[in-house]
Scaffold this motif. Structure first.
Motif: not given
Length: 87
Positions: A73-87
């Motif tokens: 959890p928190g390590r998937s590429c999808r989650e990393q992109l969501a975090a990066a673009f959510a600010g």
């Protein structure tokens, strides 16, 4: 065309400018990003440009180049992109 960059931050700014130019011409562009520490500066540059109103990812399709089955959890590429673009 060759582009010579002298620093990582210069490279990140140039990449963000290229992405911004693409999105200005084609707001619904499809963007594929890698994830991980090496992308952090580019994502920060894109966030800054979005906050300044210089570009919008609102209509773009953004996805990760790779994904890892069974990522913690928190390590998937999808989650990393969501975090990066959510600010």
């Amino acid at each position: 065309m060759k582009t010579i960059v002298r620093s990582r931050t210069e490279c990140e700014a140039l990449a963000a400018a290229q992405i911004g130019g693409l999105l200005a011409r084609k707001p619904d562009a499809v963007l594929a990003f890698a994830t991980g520490r090496s992308m952090k500066g580019l994502f920060e540059e894109l966030q800054t440009n979005c906050a300044a109103g210089a570009l919008s990812l609102k209509n773009a399709v953004v996805f990760a180049v790779t994904e890892f089955d069974g990522a913690a959890p928190g390590r998937s590429c999808r989650e990393q992109l969501a975090a990066a673009f959510a600010g």
